[in-house]
Design a protein around this motif. Structure first.
Motif, PDB file in Angstrom:
ATOM      1  N   GLU A 132       0.825  -1.207   0.000  1.00  0.00           N
ATOM      2  CA  GLU A 132       0.000   0.000   0.000  1.00  0.00           C
ATOM      3  C   GLU A 132       0.858   1.255   0.000  1.00  0.00           C
ATOM      4  O   GLU A 132       0.546   2.228  -0.689  1.00  0.00           O
ATOM      5  CB  GLU A 132      -0.930  -0.006   1.208  1.00  0.00           C
ATOM      6  N   ALA A 133       1.952   1.240   0.747  1.00  0.00           N
ATOM      7  CA  ALA A 133       2.841   2.403   0.786  1.00  0.00           C
ATOM      8  C   ALA A 133       3.481   2.629  -0.581  1.00  0.00           C
ATOM      9  O   ALA A 133       3.593   3.771  -1.036  1.00  0.00           O
ATOM     10  CB  ALA A 133       3.919   2.199   1.849  1.00  0.00           C
ATOM     11  N   ALA A 134       3.876   1.564  -1.257  1.00  0.00           N
ATOM     12  CA  ALA A 134       4.480   1.696  -2.580  1.00  0.00           C
ATOM     13  C   ALA A 134       3.461   2.222  -3.579  1.00  0.00           C
ATOM     14  O   ALA A 134       3.786   3.051  -4.435  1.00  0.00           O
ATOM     15  CB  ALA A 134       5.019   0.349  -3.047  1.00  0.00           C
ATOM     16  N   LYS A 135       2.225   1.756  -3.462  1.00  0.00           N
ATOM     17  CA  LYS A 135       1.178   2.216  -4.368  1.00  0.00           C
ATOM     18  C   LYS A 135       0.927   3.712  -4.161  1.00  0.00           C
ATOM     19  O   LYS A 135       0.798   4.469  -5.118  1.00  0.00           O
ATOM     20  CB  LYS A 135      -0.112   1.433  -4.102  1.00  0.00           C
ATOM     21  N   GLU A 136       0.877   4.154  -2.914  1.00  0.00           N
ATOM     22  CA  GLU A 136       0.660   5.569  -2.612  1.00  0.00           C
ATOM     23  C   GLU A 136       1.845   6.419  -3.079  1.00  0.00           C
ATOM     24  O   GLU A 136       1.672   7.531  -3.544  1.00  0.00           O
ATOM     25  CB  GLU A 136       0.428   5.769  -1.115  1.00  0.00           C
ATOM     26  N   GLU A 137       3.039   5.887  -2.949  1.00  0.00           N
ATOM     27  CA  GLU A 137       4.239   6.628  -3.330  1.00  0.00           C
ATOM     28  C   GLU A 137       4.291   6.837  -4.842  1.00  0.00           C
ATOM     29  O   GLU A 137       4.753   7.870  -5.321  1.00  0.00           O
ATOM     30  CB  GLU A 137       5.482   5.861  -2.874  1.00  0.00           C
ATOM     31  N   ASN A 138       3.800   5.860  -5.601  1.00  0.00           N
ATOM     32  CA  ASN A 138       3.829   5.948  -7.052  1.00  0.00           C
ATOM     33  C   ASN A 138       2.759   6.879  -7.608  1.00  0.00           C
ATOM     34  O   ASN A 138       2.839   7.282  -8.752  1.00  0.00           O
ATOM     35  CB  ASN A 138       3.681   4.564  -7.676  1.00  0.00           C
ATOM     36  N   LYS A 139       1.759   7.194  -6.796  1.00  0.00           N
ATOM     37  CA  LYS A 139       0.717   8.108  -7.263  1.00  0.00           C
ATOM     38  C   LYS A 139       1.269   9.523  -7.300  1.00  0.00           C
ATOM     39  O   LYS A 139       1.866  10.003  -6.354  1.00  0.00           O
ATOM     40  CB  LYS A 139      -0.493   8.075  -6.330  1.00  0.00           C
TER      41      LYS A 139
ATOM     42  N   ALA B 140      -0.718  12.718 -12.955  1.00  0.00           N
ATOM     43  CA  ALA B 140       0.082  11.734 -13.684  1.00  0.00           C
ATOM     44  C   ALA B 140      -0.699  11.148 -14.852  1.00  0.00           C
ATOM     45  O   ALA B 140      -0.120  10.742 -15.844  1.00  0.00           O
ATOM     46  CB  ALA B 140       0.538  10.625 -12.753  1.00  0.00           C
ATOM     47  N   GLU B 141      -2.015  11.120 -14.719  1.00  0.00           N
ATOM     48  CA  GLU B 141      -2.822  10.567 -15.797  1.00  0.00           C
ATOM     49  C   GLU B 141      -3.050  11.647 -16.851  1.00  0.00           C
ATOM     50  O   GLU B 141      -3.475  12.748 -16.535  1.00  0.00           O
ATOM     51  CB  GLU B 141      -4.158  10.073 -15.251  1.00  0.00           C
TER      52      GLU B 141
END
Length: 54
Positions: free
Chosen positions: A27-34, A38-39
């Motif tokens: 979840e932390a990695a997913k939030e960091e990549n947002k 970006a879209e």
């Protein structure tokens, strides 16, 4: 006379701790990549009469 004793706190199993940790990392990695914006925004269709460069 009745005596009440507290039960010891149950400790989570190692598998439970590992699965929770892995879920938190994902979840932390997913939030960091947002990233905001970006879209890409969808482009409006260009008419035939419009000869502007894209």
């Amino acid at each position: 006379m009745i005596r009440f004793e507290r039960k010891p706190d149950p400790q989570p199993t190692l598998k439970e701790v590992e699965s929770k940790r892995a879920k938190q990392v994902r979840e932390a990695a997913k939030e960091e990549n947002k990233q905001p914006g970006a879209e890409p925004a969808p482009r409006a269709a260009q008419t035939v009469d419009d000869d502007r460069l894209i």
